[in-house]
Design a protein around this motif. Sequence first.
Motif, PDB file in Angstrom:
ATOM      1  N   MET A 262       0.827  -1.167   0.000  1.00  0.00           N
ATOM      2  CA  MET A 262       0.000   0.000   0.000  1.00  0.00           C
ATOM      3  C   MET A 262       0.889   1.254   0.000  1.00  0.00           C
ATOM      4  SD  MET A 262      -2.902   1.294   2.679  1.00  0.00           S
ATOM      5  CE  MET A 262      -1.888   1.617   4.077  1.00  0.00           C
ATOM      6  N   TYR A 263       1.911   1.270   0.841  1.00  0.00           N
ATOM      7  CA  TYR A 263       2.757   2.460   0.930  1.00  0.00           C
ATOM      8  C   TYR A 263       3.560   2.691  -0.347  1.00  0.00           C
ATOM      9  CZ  TYR A 263       1.466   2.391   5.809  1.00  0.00           C
ATOM     10  OH  TYR A 263       0.753   2.398   6.968  1.00  0.00           O
ATOM     11  N   LEU A 264       3.886   1.624  -1.051  1.00  0.00           N
ATOM     12  CA  LEU A 264       4.607   1.771  -2.310  1.00  0.00           C
ATOM     13  C   LEU A 264       3.756   2.532  -3.329  1.00  0.00           C
ATOM     14  CD1 LEU A 264       7.149   1.080  -3.913  1.00  0.00           C
ATOM     15  CD2 LEU A 264       6.015  -1.012  -4.634  1.00  0.00           C
ATOM     16  N   ILE A 265       2.484   2.222  -3.371  1.00  0.00           N
ATOM     17  CA  ILE A 265       1.579   2.910  -4.289  1.00  0.00           C
ATOM     18  C   ILE A 265       1.473   4.395  -3.921  1.00  0.00           C
ATOM     19  CG2 ILE A 265      -0.833   3.060  -5.047  1.00  0.00           C
ATOM     20  CD1 ILE A 265      -0.977   0.006  -4.577  1.00  0.00           C
ATOM     21  N   VAL A 266       1.361   4.668  -2.634  1.00  0.00           N
ATOM     22  CA  VAL A 266       1.230   6.054  -2.174  1.00  0.00           C
ATOM     23  C   VAL A 266       2.503   6.843  -2.484  1.00  0.00           C
ATOM     24  CG1 VAL A 266       0.986   7.498  -0.114  1.00  0.00           C
ATOM     25  CG2 VAL A 266      -0.455   5.488  -0.406  1.00  0.00           C
ATOM     26  N   ILE A 267       3.658   6.253  -2.238  1.00  0.00           N
ATOM     27  CA  ILE A 267       4.929   6.930  -2.517  1.00  0.00           C
ATOM     28  C   ILE A 267       5.088   7.187  -4.014  1.00  0.00           C
ATOM     29  CG2 ILE A 267       7.440   6.649  -2.458  1.00  0.00           C
ATOM     30  CD1 ILE A 267       6.995   5.121   0.230  1.00  0.00           C
ATOM     31  N   ALA A 268       4.775   6.189  -4.828  1.00  0.00           N
ATOM     32  CA  ALA A 268       4.898   6.349  -6.278  1.00  0.00           C
ATOM     33  C   ALA A 268       3.946   7.432  -6.791  1.00  0.00           C
ATOM     34  CB  ALA A 268       4.625   5.022  -6.975  1.00  0.00           C
ATOM     35  N   TRP A 269       2.711   7.425  -6.313  1.00  0.00           N
ATOM     36  CA  TRP A 269       1.754   8.426  -6.767  1.00  0.00           C
ATOM     37  C   TRP A 269       2.155   9.821  -6.284  1.00  0.00           C
ATOM     38  CZ3 TRP A 269      -1.179   8.534 -10.678  1.00  0.00           C
ATOM     39  CH2 TRP A 269      -2.147   9.529 -10.824  1.00  0.00           C
ATOM     40  N   ALA A 270       2.705   9.928  -5.079  1.00  0.00           N
ATOM     41  CA  ALA A 270       3.177  11.222  -4.581  1.00  0.00           C
ATOM     42  C   ALA A 270       4.309  11.742  -5.464  1.00  0.00           C
ATOM     43  CB  ALA A 270       3.640  11.096  -3.132  1.00  0.00           C
ATOM     44  N   TYR A 271       5.201  10.859  -5.888  1.00  0.00           N
ATOM     45  CA  TYR A 271       6.295  11.263  -6.777  1.00  0.00           C
ATOM     46  C   TYR A 271       5.754  11.766  -8.115  1.00  0.00           C
ATOM     47  CZ  TYR A 271      10.388  11.009  -9.768  1.00  0.00           C
ATOM     48  OH  TYR A 271      11.383  11.310 -10.659  1.00  0.00           O
ATOM     49  N   VAL A 272       4.811  11.025  -8.678  1.00  0.00           N
ATOM     50  CA  VAL A 272       4.246  11.413  -9.977  1.00  0.00           C
ATOM     51  C   VAL A 272       3.556  12.761  -9.871  1.00  0.00           C
ATOM     52  CG1 VAL A 272       2.449  10.817 -11.663  1.00  0.00           C
ATOM     53  CG2 VAL A 272       4.023   9.058 -10.848  1.00  0.00           C
ATOM     54  N   THR A 273       2.748  12.954  -8.851  1.00  0.00           N
ATOM     55  CA  THR A 273       2.033  14.228  -8.734  1.00  0.00           C
ATOM     56  C   THR A 273       2.981  15.380  -8.382  1.00  0.00           C
ATOM     57  OG1 THR A 273       1.442  13.698  -6.447  1.00  0.00           O
ATOM     58  CG2 THR A 273      -0.175  13.191  -8.154  1.00  0.00           C
ATOM     59  N   LEU A 274       4.033  15.096  -7.633  1.00  0.00           N
ATOM     60  CA  LEU A 274       5.020  16.136  -7.356  1.00  0.00           C
ATOM     61  C   LEU A 274       5.706  16.570  -8.650  1.00  0.00           C
ATOM     62  CD1 LEU A 274       6.475  17.800  -5.180  1.00  0.00           C
ATOM     63  CD2 LEU A 274       8.180  15.980  -5.097  1.00  0.00           C
ATOM     64  N   MET A 275       6.044  15.609  -9.501  1.00  0.00           N
ATOM     65  CA  MET A 275       6.657  15.950 -10.784  1.00  0.00           C
ATOM     66  C   MET A 275       5.680  16.717 -11.683  1.00  0.00           C
ATOM     67  SD  MET A 275       9.770  15.084 -10.820  1.00  0.00           S
ATOM     68  CE  MET A 275       9.914  15.446  -9.097  1.00  0.00           C
ATOM     69  N   MET A 276       4.396  16.367 -11.621  1.00  0.00           N
ATOM     70  CA  MET A 276       3.395  17.117 -12.378  1.00  0.00           C
ATOM     71  C   MET A 276       3.325  18.559 -11.865  1.00  0.00           C
ATOM     72  SD  MET A 276       0.329  14.275 -12.615  1.00  0.00           S
ATOM     73  CE  MET A 276      -0.901  15.481 -13.001  1.00  0.00           C
ATOM     74  N   ALA A 277       3.376  18.730 -10.543  1.00  0.00           N
ATOM     75  CA  ALA A 277       3.317  20.074  -9.966  1.00  0.00           C
ATOM     76  C   ALA A 277       4.558  20.882 -10.332  1.00  0.00           C
ATOM     77  CB  ALA A 277       3.164  19.986  -8.457  1.00  0.00           C
ATOM     78  N   VAL A 278       5.724  20.239 -10.311  1.00  0.00           N
ATOM     79  CA  VAL A 278       6.957  20.933 -10.699  1.00  0.00           C
ATOM     80  C   VAL A 278       6.888  21.346 -12.158  1.00  0.00           C
ATOM     81  CG1 VAL A 278       9.440  20.590 -11.072  1.00  0.00           C
ATOM     82  CG2 VAL A 278       8.392  19.874  -8.925  1.00  0.00           C
TER      83      VAL A 278
ATOM     84  N   ILE B 170      -9.344   3.736   2.261  1.00  0.00           N
ATOM     85  CA  ILE B 170      -9.984   2.500   1.797  1.00  0.00           C
ATOM     86  C   ILE B 170      -9.100   1.282   2.079  1.00  0.00           C
ATOM     87  CG2 ILE B 170     -10.720   1.236  -0.275  1.00  0.00           C
ATOM     88  CD1 ILE B 170     -11.750   3.938  -1.347  1.00  0.00           C
ATOM     89  N   LEU B 171      -7.818   1.388   1.768  1.00  0.00           N
ATOM     90  CA  LEU B 171      -6.933   0.242   1.977  1.00  0.00           C
ATOM     91  C   LEU B 171      -6.621   0.008   3.457  1.00  0.00           C
ATOM     92  CD1 LEU B 171      -4.436   0.612  -1.011  1.00  0.00           C
ATOM     93  CD2 LEU B 171      -6.419  -0.895  -0.798  1.00  0.00           C
ATOM     94  N   GLY B 172      -6.835   1.002   4.312  1.00  0.00           N
ATOM     95  CA  GLY B 172      -6.590   0.836   5.736  1.00  0.00           C
ATOM     96  C   GLY B 172      -7.776   0.295   6.505  1.00  0.00           C
ATOM     97  N   THR B 173      -8.916   0.127   5.852  1.00  0.00           N
ATOM     98  CA  THR B 173     -10.124  -0.343   6.525  1.00  0.00           C
ATOM     99  C   THR B 173      -9.950  -1.719   7.172  1.00  0.00           C
ATOM    100  OG1 THR B 173     -11.510   0.984   5.068  1.00  0.00           O
ATOM    101  CG2 THR B 173     -12.581  -0.844   6.197  1.00  0.00           C
ATOM    102  N   PRO B 174      -9.385  -2.726   6.500  1.00  0.00           N
ATOM    103  CA  PRO B 174      -9.238  -4.028   7.156  1.00  0.00           C
ATOM    104  C   PRO B 174      -8.378  -3.970   8.420  1.00  0.00           C
ATOM    105  CG  PRO B 174      -8.950  -4.276   4.798  1.00  0.00           C
ATOM    106  CD  PRO B 174      -9.006  -2.809   5.075  1.00  0.00           C
ATOM    107  N   SER B 175      -7.309  -3.198   8.393  1.00  0.00           N
ATOM    108  CA  SER B 175      -6.465  -3.132   9.591  1.00  0.00           C
ATOM    109  C   SER B 175      -7.184  -2.387  10.714  1.00  0.00           C
ATOM    110  CB  SER B 175      -5.132  -2.459   9.275  1.00  0.00           C
ATOM    111  OG  SER B 175      -5.336  -1.129   8.869  1.00  0.00           O
ATOM    112  N   ARG B 176      -7.991  -1.389  10.384  1.00  0.00           N
ATOM    113  CA  ARG B 176      -8.771  -0.702  11.419  1.00  0.00           C
ATOM    114  C   ARG B 176      -9.792  -1.652  12.030  1.00  0.00           C
ATOM    115  NH1 ARG B 176      -9.012   3.299   7.662  1.00  0.00           N
ATOM    116  NH2 ARG B 176     -11.210   2.942   7.268  1.00  0.00           N
ATOM    117  N   LYS B 177     -10.438  -2.469  11.200  1.00  0.00           N
ATOM    118  CA  LYS B 177     -11.416  -3.435  11.712  1.00  0.00           C
ATOM    119  C   LYS B 177     -10.746  -4.457  12.618  1.00  0.00           C
ATOM    120  CE  LYS B 177     -14.971  -3.235   8.172  1.00  0.00           C
ATOM    121  NZ  LYS B 177     -15.724  -3.967   7.170  1.00  0.00           N
ATOM    122  N   ARG B 178      -9.558  -4.934  12.221  1.00  0.00           N
ATOM    123  CA  ARG B 178      -8.831  -5.883  13.074  1.00  0.00           C
ATOM    124  C   ARG B 178      -8.474  -5.254  14.415  1.00  0.00           C
ATOM    125  NH1 ARG B 178      -6.344  -7.416   8.236  1.00  0.00           N
ATOM    126  NH2 ARG B 178      -4.603  -5.996   8.648  1.00  0.00           N
ATOM    127  N   ALA B 179      -8.058  -4.001  14.387  1.00  0.00           N
ATOM    128  CA  ALA B 179      -7.693  -3.313  15.634  1.00  0.00           C
ATOM    129  C   ALA B 179      -8.920  -3.141  16.529  1.00  0.00           C
ATOM    130  CB  ALA B 179      -7.069  -1.958  15.321  1.00  0.00           C
TER     131      ALA B 179
END
Length: 118
Positions: free
Chosen positions: A1-17, A48-57
Motif C-alpha cells: 500500500m505504501y509503495l503505491i502512495v509513494i509512487a503516486w506522490a512522486y508522480v504528482t510532485l513531478m506534475m506540480a513541478v 480504503i486500503l486501511g479499513t481491514p487493519s482498522r477493523k482488526r484493531a
Amino acid sequence: MYLIVIAWAYVTLMMAVAEATSPNGTVLGAIITFVLYGLLPMGILVYILGTPSRKRAIKAREAAEQTAYDEAQRQGAADTAQAEAIAHPSVTSPLPDAGSEAPAAPAVGAAVAVRKEP
C-alpha cells in the motif's frame, strides 16, 4: 500500500513541478495540481486500503475489553461466593436460590397463568 502512495506522490510532485516551471504555468496551479491530483486521491486510497487493519484493531480491542470484563465478573462471583460462605456457613452452594427462598420474579421464559374469561 505504501509503495503505491509513494509512487503516486512522486508522480504528482513531478506534475506540480512541471506546472510551476512551464512558461504558461503558475505556482498556484502547481499547488492545486498537487492537492487535487495527489493528496486527495492518496487520502481516499489510504482510507480504503486501511479499513481491514482498522477493523482488526477494533475487534482486538473489543476482545481485550470482553476478556477483562469476563475476568472481573469471574473474580466478583468468586468474591461473592466466598463472602456468602463466610456469612452463611450452612449454605455451601453459591446458587441464588440455595437458601430455599422464593424467587423475587418469575423465571425468564416461564409461562404466566392466565384465567379464561367466562
